[in-house]
Design a protein around this motif. Sequence first.
Motif, mmCIF file in Angstrom:
data_model
loop_
_atom_site.group_PDB
_atom_site.id
_atom_site.type_symbol
_atom_site.label_atom_id
_atom_site.label_comp_id
_atom_site.label_asym_id
_atom_site.label_seq_id
_atom_site.Cartn_x
_atom_site.Cartn_y
_atom_site.Cartn_z
ATOM 1 N N PHE A 63 0.850 -1.187 0.000
ATOM 2 C CA PHE A 63 0.000 0.000 0.000
ATOM 3 C C PHE A 63 0.886 1.236 0.000
ATOM 4 O O PHE A 63 1.833 1.340 0.775
ATOM 5 C CB PHE A 63 -0.903 0.003 1.231
ATOM 6 C CG PHE A 63 -1.761 1.232 1.339
ATOM 7 C CD1 PHE A 63 -2.922 1.363 0.599
ATOM 8 C CD2 PHE A 63 -1.403 2.265 2.194
ATOM 9 C CE1 PHE A 63 -3.718 2.496 0.705
ATOM 10 C CE2 PHE A 63 -2.193 3.398 2.318
ATOM 11 C CZ PHE A 63 -3.350 3.506 1.568
ATOM 12 N N THR A 64 0.567 2.177 -0.870
ATOM 13 C CA THR A 64 1.339 3.409 -0.979
ATOM 14 C C THR A 64 0.381 4.591 -0.938
ATOM 15 O O THR A 64 -0.673 4.564 -1.582
ATOM 16 C CB THR A 64 2.146 3.441 -2.283
ATOM 17 O OG1 THR A 64 2.985 2.293 -2.350
ATOM 18 C CG2 THR A 64 3.008 4.691 -2.352
ATOM 19 N N SER A 65 0.751 5.607 -0.181
ATOM 20 C CA SER A 65 -0.097 6.794 -0.069
ATOM 21 C C SER A 65 0.755 7.992 0.285
ATOM 22 O O SER A 65 1.774 7.869 0.979
ATOM 23 C CB SER A 65 -1.175 6.581 0.997
ATOM 24 O OG SER A 65 -1.854 7.794 1.273
ATOM 25 N N VAL A 66 0.326 9.153 -0.146
ATOM 26 C CA VAL A 66 1.014 10.384 0.237
ATOM 27 C C VAL A 66 0.880 10.618 1.739
ATOM 28 O O VAL A 66 1.681 11.346 2.347
ATOM 29 C CB VAL A 66 0.448 11.577 -0.569
ATOM 30 C CG1 VAL A 66 -0.967 11.915 -0.137
ATOM 31 C CG2 VAL A 66 1.347 12.800 -0.458
ATOM 32 N N PHE A 67 -0.104 9.977 2.388
ATOM 33 C CA PHE A 67 -0.289 10.103 3.834
ATOM 34 C C PHE A 67 0.593 9.139 4.623
ATOM 35 O O PHE A 67 0.715 9.268 5.843
ATOM 36 C CB PHE A 67 -1.747 9.841 4.206
ATOM 37 C CG PHE A 67 -2.726 10.758 3.538
ATOM 38 C CD1 PHE A 67 -2.680 12.121 3.759
ATOM 39 C CD2 PHE A 67 -3.704 10.265 2.692
ATOM 40 C CE1 PHE A 67 -3.584 12.972 3.154
ATOM 41 C CE2 PHE A 67 -4.618 11.101 2.086
ATOM 42 C CZ PHE A 67 -4.557 12.468 2.309
ATOM 43 N N ALA A 125 -7.820 19.984 7.398
ATOM 44 C CA ALA A 125 -7.676 19.008 6.317
ATOM 45 C C ALA A 125 -6.202 18.826 5.985
ATOM 46 O O ALA A 125 -5.413 19.772 6.073
ATOM 47 C CB ALA A 125 -8.431 19.484 5.078
ATOM 48 N N ALA A 126 -5.846 17.606 5.624
ATOM 49 C CA ALA A 126 -4.447 17.314 5.317
ATOM 50 C C ALA A 126 -4.011 17.949 4.002
ATOM 51 O O ALA A 126 -2.898 18.472 3.880
ATOM 52 C CB ALA A 126 -4.237 15.802 5.266
ATOM 53 N N ILE A 127 -4.903 17.910 3.009
ATOM 54 C CA ILE A 127 -4.540 18.375 1.670
ATOM 55 C C ILE A 127 -5.827 18.633 0.897
ATOM 56 O O ILE A 127 -6.888 18.110 1.252
ATOM 57 C CB ILE A 127 -3.673 17.309 0.950
ATOM 58 C CG1 ILE A 127 -3.010 17.877 -0.317
ATOM 59 C CG2 ILE A 127 -4.482 16.058 0.628
ATOM 60 C CD1 ILE A 127 -1.991 16.916 -0.944
ATOM 61 N N ASN A 128 -5.771 19.439 -0.141
ATOM 62 C CA ASN A 128 -6.913 19.645 -1.021
ATOM 63 C C ASN A 128 -6.791 18.752 -2.246
ATOM 64 O O ASN A 128 -5.701 18.558 -2.782
ATOM 65 C CB ASN A 128 -7.006 21.103 -1.467
ATOM 66 C CG ASN A 128 -7.605 21.999 -0.406
ATOM 67 O OD1 ASN A 128 -8.371 21.547 0.449
ATOM 68 N ND2 ASN A 128 -7.263 23.269 -0.434
ATOM 69 N N LYS A 257 2.563 21.026 4.302
ATOM 70 C CA LYS A 257 3.329 21.291 3.084
ATOM 71 C C LYS A 257 4.037 20.025 2.609
ATOM 72 O O LYS A 257 4.214 19.806 1.404
ATOM 73 C CB LYS A 257 4.361 22.390 3.328
ATOM 74 C CG LYS A 257 5.181 22.760 2.098
ATOM 75 C CD LYS A 257 6.170 23.862 2.412
ATOM 76 C CE LYS A 257 6.973 24.235 1.164
ATOM 77 N NZ LYS A 257 7.764 23.108 0.634
ATOM 78 N N ALA A 258 4.405 19.167 3.557
ATOM 79 C CA ALA A 258 5.086 17.920 3.196
ATOM 80 C C ALA A 258 4.206 17.025 2.339
ATOM 81 O O ALA A 258 4.703 16.249 1.510
ATOM 82 C CB ALA A 258 5.516 17.184 4.458
ATOM 83 N N PHE A 259 2.884 17.127 2.508
ATOM 84 C CA PHE A 259 1.982 16.345 1.652
ATOM 85 C C PHE A 259 2.103 16.792 0.198
ATOM 86 O O PHE A 259 2.145 15.979 -0.719
ATOM 87 C CB PHE A 259 0.529 16.482 2.123
ATOM 88 C CG PHE A 259 0.253 15.814 3.437
ATOM 89 C CD1 PHE A 259 0.553 14.478 3.641
ATOM 90 C CD2 PHE A 259 -0.311 16.525 4.482
ATOM 91 C CE1 PHE A 259 0.299 13.859 4.856
ATOM 92 C CE2 PHE A 259 -0.572 15.916 5.697
ATOM 93 C CZ PHE A 259 -0.258 14.585 5.877
#
Length: 289
Positions: A63-67, A125-128, A257-259
């Motif tokens: 599993f891969t995710s930007v989170f 929210a983590a990201i848009n 910003k890291a996301f």
Amino acid sequence: MNKPGLWILAVVLPLVSAITAQAFVRYEDKHPQKRRDIHITGFLDYAPFGFVEHPGEKIHGKFTSVFEPMFETLAKENNLRVFYDTQKKDFPTLVQEVRKGEIDVIFGAYHQTELFRGLELIYPAAINNPITVFMLPDRINEVKSTDDLRKLKGVKIAHEVYSDYINEQLKQFSIETVATPYEMFEKLFTRQADYILISHYYGLIEAVKLGLRGQIAVARQTLWQIPMFIGISKLSRERKMLAQKLTRYLEDENNRKAFQDGVARMLAEFEKNAQGVVPPTFGLEKADK
């Protein structure tokens, strides 16, 4: 207080502090923080927010995710053991398991959307997730706002999840739904559709994978921005701890910003892996003869 008394305090207090500190260290050494298991899920075919190579199969990719890096950090800092639940293809089923407490956390939930009702969303929210349109380069200037879509025919992919607000807006437009990215781009290139409605990030990655990045144009104006949240099960035994840790993490602007930096790196990785991919012709070479 007389001087002998002050002298005694000056000697005794440091000794008491040292003994207390030593006792604390010893207690921590003898009673380390219990390791807690956290089960996480998310999108299984929606890069960069979440994907696996072979979802739903016995043998499938990681599993891969930007989170994901966020939870790697939290796991190290809080003695967590993280498991990613990725066996089911159906995203709504995974959300239901989070709601029932069988899974603790889900990456990618939307505010005021029935699908995610009953979950605790972590703010901010983590990201848009920007929703836009892809078109053939010679037509991209035809769309500057959602009003321009009403006179055109669109296509979108079935598994992409939108907020309830956007789904309501889409009822005003003529949009066909297809099952795969290949079908989606085929509709565009064979001019059966005027545009593709899609997440900016996900769309770019799918275009790159098919070798089509240089043959499509992206609208300059984003149609909608969907704030994407981390969702927690209200039945999770670790709900309080997770909510506290995740809120603190997401309140740091550098972490958010890291996301965005992670999205850029993931897109670059897909581009690197797709070098040499021959783009499909969608049968157009036969039509030209």
